[in-house]
Design a protein around this motif. Structure first.
Motif, PDB file in Angstrom:
ATOM      1  N   ASN A 171     -10.357 -17.466  -8.900  1.00 31.12           N
ATOM      2  CA  ASN A 171     -10.086 -18.899  -8.759  1.00 31.12           C
ATOM      3  C   ASN A 171     -10.072 -19.362  -7.300  1.00 31.12           C
ATOM      4  OD1 ASN A 171      -7.400 -18.599  -7.740  1.00 31.12           O
ATOM      5  ND2 ASN A 171      -6.561 -18.461  -9.830  1.00 31.12           N
ATOM      6  N   TRP A 172      -9.817 -20.648  -7.103  1.00 30.50           N
ATOM      7  CA  TRP A 172      -9.865 -21.248  -5.765  1.00 30.50           C
ATOM      8  C   TRP A 172      -8.727 -20.800  -4.859  1.00 30.50           C
ATOM      9  CZ3 TRP A 172     -14.025 -22.902  -3.638  1.00 30.50           C
ATOM     10  CH2 TRP A 172     -14.974 -23.664  -4.308  1.00 30.50           C
ATOM     11  N   GLY A 173      -7.797 -20.033  -5.374  1.00 33.70           N
ATOM     12  CA  GLY A 173      -6.740 -19.531  -4.495  1.00 33.70           C
ATOM     13  C   GLY A 173      -6.996 -18.096  -4.065  1.00 33.70           C
ATOM     14  N   ALA A 174      -8.003 -17.444  -4.652  1.00 36.69           N
ATOM     15  CA  ALA A 174      -8.250 -16.019  -4.400  1.00 36.69           C
ATOM     16  C   ALA A 174      -8.840 -15.791  -3.015  1.00 36.69           C
ATOM     17  CB  ALA A 174      -9.199 -15.465  -5.459  1.00 36.69           C
ATOM     18  N   GLY A 175      -8.510 -14.651  -2.418  1.00 38.34           N
ATOM     19  CA  GLY A 175      -9.025 -14.324  -1.087  1.00 38.34           C
ATOM     20  C   GLY A 175     -10.548 -14.349  -1.030  1.00 38.34           C
ATOM     21  N   MET A 176     -11.198 -13.964  -2.124  1.00 39.93           N
ATOM     22  CA  MET A 176     -12.661 -13.863  -2.130  1.00 39.93           C
ATOM     23  C   MET A 176     -13.345 -15.224  -2.026  1.00 39.93           C
ATOM     24  SD  MET A 176     -14.822 -11.359  -2.060  1.00 39.93           S
ATOM     25  CE  MET A 176     -14.304  -9.838  -2.859  1.00 39.93           C
ATOM     26  N   HIS A 177     -12.618 -16.317  -2.248  1.00 36.75           N
ATOM     27  CA  HIS A 177     -13.283 -17.626  -2.131  1.00 36.75           C
ATOM     28  C   HIS A 177     -13.472 -18.034  -0.662  1.00 36.75           C
ATOM     29  CE1 HIS A 177      -9.781 -19.941  -0.833  1.00 36.75           C
ATOM     30  NE2 HIS A 177     -10.616 -20.910  -0.605  1.00 36.75           N
ATOM     31  N   ARG A 178     -12.797 -17.315   0.241  1.00 39.45           N
ATOM     32  CA  ARG A 178     -13.020 -17.594   1.671  1.00 39.45           C
ATOM     33  C   ARG A 178     -14.381 -17.025   2.056  1.00 39.45           C
ATOM     34  NH1 ARG A 178      -7.482 -15.488   2.298  1.00 39.45           N
ATOM     35  NH2 ARG A 178      -8.530 -13.538   2.773  1.00 39.45           N
ATOM     36  N   ILE A 179     -15.141 -17.795   2.803  1.00 45.18           N
ATOM     37  CA  ILE A 179     -16.499 -17.359   3.116  1.00 45.18           C
ATOM     38  C   ILE A 179     -16.479 -16.100   3.971  1.00 45.18           C
ATOM     39  CG2 ILE A 179     -18.629 -18.074   4.292  1.00 45.18           C
ATOM     40  CD1 ILE A 179     -17.697 -20.946   3.285  1.00 45.18           C
ATOM     41  N   ASN A 180     -15.551 -16.039   4.916  1.00 42.96           N
ATOM     42  CA  ASN A 180     -15.525 -14.840   5.755  1.00 42.96           C
ATOM     43  C   ASN A 180     -15.158 -13.599   4.942  1.00 42.96           C
ATOM     44  OD1 ASN A 180     -12.968 -16.085   5.583  1.00 42.96           O
ATOM     45  ND2 ASN A 180     -12.226 -15.007   7.387  1.00 42.96           N
ATOM     46  N   THR A 181     -14.130 -13.691   4.098  1.00 46.15           N
ATOM     47  CA  THR A 181     -13.724 -12.515   3.314  1.00 46.15           C
ATOM     48  C   THR A 181     -14.869 -12.065   2.401  1.00 46.15           C
ATOM     49  OG1 THR A 181     -11.431 -13.261   3.381  1.00 46.15           O
ATOM     50  CG2 THR A 181     -11.976 -11.623   1.716  1.00 46.15           C
ATOM     51  N   ALA A 182     -15.539 -13.023   1.758  1.00 48.30           N
ATOM     52  CA  ALA A 182     -16.663 -12.654   0.882  1.00 48.30           C
ATOM     53  C   ALA A 182     -17.800 -12.045   1.705  1.00 48.30           C
ATOM     54  CB  ALA A 182     -17.152 -13.872   0.103  1.00 48.30           C
ATOM     55  N   ALA A 183     -18.053 -12.582   2.887  1.00 47.50           N
ATOM     56  CA  ALA A 183     -19.130 -12.024   3.723  1.00 47.50           C
ATOM     57  C   ALA A 183     -18.814 -10.576   4.099  1.00 47.50           C
ATOM     58  CB  ALA A 183     -19.321 -12.867   4.984  1.00 47.50           C
ATOM     59  N   TYR A 184     -17.552 -10.315   4.458  1.00 44.24           N
ATOM     60  CA  TYR A 184     -17.176  -8.938   4.817  1.00 44.24           C
ATOM     61  C   TYR A 184     -17.379  -8.016   3.616  1.00 44.24           C
ATOM     62  CZ  TYR A 184     -14.318 -11.449   8.396  1.00 44.24           C
ATOM     63  OH  TYR A 184     -13.859 -12.283   9.383  1.00 44.24           O
ATOM     64  N   PHE A 185     -16.892  -8.482   2.458  1.00 45.33           N
ATOM     65  CA  PHE A 185     -17.008  -7.661   1.240  1.00 45.33           C
ATOM     66  C   PHE A 185     -18.481  -7.404   0.912  1.00 45.33           C
ATOM     67  CE2 PHE A 185     -18.007  -7.527  -3.271  1.00 45.33           C
ATOM     68  CZ  PHE A 185     -17.242  -6.456  -3.706  1.00 45.33           C
ATOM     69  N   ILE A 186     -19.266  -8.469   0.932  1.00 41.78           N
ATOM     70  CA  ILE A 186     -20.659  -8.367   0.495  1.00 41.78           C
ATOM     71  C   ILE A 186     -21.468  -7.470   1.445  1.00 41.78           C
ATOM     72  CG2 ILE A 186     -22.813  -9.695   0.241  1.00 41.78           C
ATOM     73  CD1 ILE A 186     -20.966 -12.041  -0.786  1.00 41.78           C
ATOM     74  N   TYR A 187     -21.308  -7.679   2.732  1.00 41.17           N
ATOM     75  CA  TYR A 187     -22.081  -6.872   3.679  1.00 41.17           C
ATOM     76  C   TYR A 187     -21.816  -5.381   3.445  1.00 41.17           C
ATOM     77  CZ  TYR A 187     -24.043  -4.928   7.899  1.00 41.17           C
ATOM     78  OH  TYR A 187     -24.794  -4.178   8.766  1.00 41.17           O
ATOM     79  N   GLU A 188     -20.579  -5.055   3.201  1.00 47.51           N
ATOM     80  CA  GLU A 188     -20.170  -3.659   3.082  1.00 47.51           C
ATOM     81  C   GLU A 188     -20.442  -3.075   1.698  1.00 47.51           C
ATOM     82  OE1 GLU A 188     -19.070  -2.183   5.849  1.00 47.51           O
ATOM     83  OE2 GLU A 188     -19.002  -0.320   4.705  1.00 47.51           O
ATOM     84  N   ASN A 189     -20.481  -3.892   0.660  1.00 45.96           N
ATOM     85  CA  ASN A 189     -20.484  -3.342  -0.704  1.00 45.96           C
ATOM     86  C   ASN A 189     -21.597  -3.824  -1.635  1.00 45.96           C
ATOM     87  OD1 ASN A 189     -17.845  -1.791  -0.634  1.00 45.96           O
ATOM     88  ND2 ASN A 189     -17.163  -3.816   0.015  1.00 45.96           N
TER      89      ASN A 189
ATOM     90  N   PRO B 181     -25.871  -5.487  -2.037  1.00 45.05           N
ATOM     91  CA  PRO B 181     -26.021  -5.252  -3.467  1.00 45.05           C
ATOM     92  C   PRO B 181     -25.465  -3.868  -3.842  1.00 45.05           C
ATOM     93  CG  PRO B 181     -28.125  -5.887  -2.438  1.00 45.05           C
ATOM     94  CD  PRO B 181     -27.152  -5.683  -1.345  1.00 45.05           C
ATOM     95  N   LEU B 182     -24.939  -3.771  -5.043  1.00 46.14           N
ATOM     96  CA  LEU B 182     -24.285  -2.549  -5.494  1.00 46.14           C
ATOM     97  C   LEU B 182     -25.126  -1.315  -5.157  1.00 46.14           C
ATOM     98  CD1 LEU B 182     -21.760  -1.646  -7.160  1.00 46.14           C
ATOM     99  CD2 LEU B 182     -23.289  -1.501  -9.107  1.00 46.14           C
ATOM    100  N   GLY B 183     -24.522  -0.358  -4.497  1.00 48.29           N
ATOM    101  CA  GLY B 183     -25.226   0.885  -4.162  1.00 48.29           C
ATOM    102  C   GLY B 183     -26.119   0.773  -2.936  1.00 48.29           C
ATOM    103  N   LYS B 184     -26.185  -0.412  -2.343  1.00 53.44           N
ATOM    104  CA  LYS B 184     -27.054  -0.584  -1.167  1.00 53.44           C
ATOM    105  C   LYS B 184     -26.284  -1.248  -0.033  1.00 53.44           C
ATOM    106  CE  LYS B 184     -31.190  -1.161  -3.981  1.00 53.44           C
ATOM    107  NZ  LYS B 184     -32.144  -2.166  -4.454  1.00 53.44           N
ATOM    108  N   SER B 185     -25.133  -0.685   0.280  1.00 53.86           N
ATOM    109  CA  SER B 185     -24.291  -1.222   1.354  1.00 53.86           C
ATOM    110  C   SER B 185     -25.088  -1.470   2.621  1.00 53.86           C
ATOM    111  CB  SER B 185     -23.201  -0.196   1.716  1.00 53.86           C
ATOM    112  OG  SER B 185     -22.332  -0.034   0.656  1.00 53.86           O
ATOM    113  N   ALA B 186     -24.740  -2.551   3.317  1.00 58.41           N
ATOM    114  CA  ALA B 186     -25.267  -2.817   4.659  1.00 58.41           C
ATOM    115  C   ALA B 186     -26.793  -2.886   4.732  1.00 58.41           C
ATOM    116  CB  ALA B 186     -24.729  -1.780   5.661  1.00 58.41           C
ATOM    117  N   THR B 187     -27.454  -3.286   3.633  1.00 59.25           N
ATOM    118  CA  THR B 187     -28.902  -3.490   3.726  1.00 59.25           C
ATOM    119  C   THR B 187     -29.242  -4.954   4.017  1.00 59.25           C
ATOM    120  OG1 THR B 187     -29.033  -3.642   1.320  1.00 59.25           O
ATOM    121  CG2 THR B 187     -29.623  -1.536   2.296  1.00 59.25           C
ATOM    122  N   LEU B 188     -28.346  -5.876   3.669  1.00 57.33           N
ATOM    123  CA  LEU B 188     -28.565  -7.265   4.069  1.00 57.33           C
ATOM    124  C   LEU B 188     -28.367  -7.342   5.579  1.00 57.33           C
ATOM    125  CD1 LEU B 188     -26.372  -9.240   1.473  1.00 57.33           C
ATOM    126  CD2 LEU B 188     -28.823  -8.754   1.329  1.00 57.33           C
ATOM    127  N   THR B 189     -28.964  -8.338   6.224  1.00 51.08           N
ATOM    128  CA  THR B 189     -28.566  -8.580   7.610  1.00 51.08           C
ATOM    129  C   THR B 189     -27.186  -9.246   7.563  1.00 51.08           C
ATOM    130  OG1 THR B 189     -29.453 -10.810   7.698  1.00 51.08           O
ATOM    131  CG2 THR B 189     -30.976  -9.008   8.274  1.00 51.08           C
TER     132      THR B 189
END
Ligand code: HEC
Ligand code: HEC
Length: 351
Positions: free
Chosen positions: A261-279, A281-289
């Motif tokens: 929901n809108w209160g969750a940490g993941m709705h913050r763009i920075n937190t989601a960017a950190y999560f996504i870059y590291e994790n 697409p699934l199984g392909k960490s750190a392949t996005l720029t």
């Protein structure tokens, strides 16, 4: 010592908060740069969990964490499982692992002069990430999730400090709920010395590692292209993930009625960017720029989702009070005021 004890006392008292007023339990972790070695604490293998009452509690915590849908309708209001964001059963370094979180609580917060116990932090993820109503502080569920986290942390520390093969000591429910940062937490002597209170909130691999601000402001438009190219096969073009024939969600939805929901940490763009870059697409960490991670985080979080449970009817007021960070809640985005047509939240809608 005295202050720590009195802080603990406050933390227990604060689990009883005024009706109608939700505590803010989604504060941003102090994001740290990624450790450039791989010397992470290593939790023990689950087949070392003993066949005791304590062991059963640890196993229950594990089971609730990886299959949180068994709490659907009672404590969980969306399609999420804890493991969706805390990957590999909460063991993966740089995916907010539970073993690194456990030793960081109780955590004192200057902002409201409160102490958050470990149990309260977990309750926060139920309210926001799981869009539900958290189990009570003394519930079996909270004790079990705390026991599982404790067991991973303690086993890893014992192996690291020359106590391999020794059973993880059982601790009281009161300690389990509080977390291991208190000076009175019952660590074996060797560990108390090697792992002083001031080191306990900074185990390597905690949280999602920080990315520098991107060169270009995150763009929803560019993010939409990144999403189509790298994410939509799994999370679907409409963001709803993939459901099995049994009706259960196998790839989590990223927006809509069954997402965080809108209160969750993941709705913050920075937190989601950190999560996504590291994790992702699934199984392909750190392949996005890094720029792509920021852009796609903006795209994902520019969609409607369940209401922030702290919402009291005035979007602007709620934004001013709780959304002083990188997010689109309460902002006009692509011609829509986000947060206005939100989906139900368990707390706001009293379900
Ligand atoms: C939608 C993603 C998501 C889901 C699902 C989720 N969490 Fe979290 N969790 C987060 C984020 C984001 C943070 C805060 C990270 C930050 O601010 O950097 C967090 C933080 C935590 C922390 C504190 C971590 C630390 O190092 O201090 C714990 C403990 C935790 N979650 C437990 C749980 C449990 C238990 C569940 C299931 C009941 C759960 N989470 C479900 C995203 C999620
Ligand atoms: C191969 C399939 C696959 C691809 C491709 C993929 N994901 Fe995921 N994603 C998953 C799965 C599965 C999970 C849950 C992880 C788990 O439970 O271990 C997940 C979890 C997430 C989460 C956690 C939040 C939540 O709501 O549960 C986010 C955010 C996310 N993915 C974003 C993305 C983005 C952005 C991309 C594209 C860059 C992407 N994913 C690509 C399969 C995928």
């Amino acid at each position: 010592m005295k202050t720590i004890l009195s802080l603990l006392a406050i933390s227990f008292a604060s689990s009883v908060f005024a009706a109608n007023e939700l505590p803010d339990r989604q504060t941003e972790l102090p994001a740290v740069k990624k450790a450039m070695d791989t010397d992470y604490l290593q939790p023990r293998s689950l087949d070392q969990v003993p066949e005791t009452e304590f062991g059963k509690m640890v196993k229950l915590g594990y089971s609730l964490f990886v299959d949180s849908q068994q709490m659907r309708g009672e404590f969980v209001g969306n399609d999420q499982n804890c493991v969706n964001c805390h990957m590999q059963a909460g063991q993966k370094a740089n995916a907010a692992p539970l073993w690194a979180a456990y030793s960081a609580y109780p955590a004192y917060r200057k902002k409201n002069d409160k102490v958050n116990s470990y149990a309260e932090r977990i309750q926060g993820c139920f309210t926001y990430s799981m869009n539900g109503v958290p189990p009570t502080y003394d519930s079996e569920e909270i004790k079990a999730l705390s026991a599982y986290s404790y067991w991973m942390m303690m086993g890893g520390l014992m192996d690291r400090h020359g106590m391999k093969g020794q059973a993880v000591p059982e601790v009281s429910a009161k300690h389990l709920q509080a977390g291991a940062k208190g000076a009175d937490f019952p660590f074996p002597d060797k560990i108390t010395k090697a792992f002083p209170v001031e080191d306990r909130s900074s185990l390597k691999g905690r949280g999602y590692p920080k990315l520098a601000q991107p060169e270009q402001t995150p763009s929803i438009e560019r993010g939409s292209d990144v999403y189509s190219a790298y994410c939509s096969t799994c999370h679907s073009a409409d963001g709803q993930g993939i459901r099995g024939n049994d009706g259960r969600s196998y790839i989590p939805p990223l927006w809509g009625a069954s997402a965080y929901n809108w209160g969750a940490g993941m709705h913050r763009i920075n937190t989601a960017a950190y999560f996504i870059y590291e994790n992702m697409p699934l199984g392909k960490s750190a392949t996005l720029t890094k720029q792509q991670a920021w852009d796609v985080a903006a795209y994902v979080n520019s969609h409607e989702r369940p209401q922030d449970p702290r919402f009291k009817g005035d979007l602007q007021e709620n934004r001013d009070k709780y959304h002083n960070h990188q997010g689109y809640y309460g902002q006009e985005t692509n011609g829509k005021l986000l947060g206005k047509d939100s989906y139900p939240s368990a707390t706001v809608d009293g379900q």
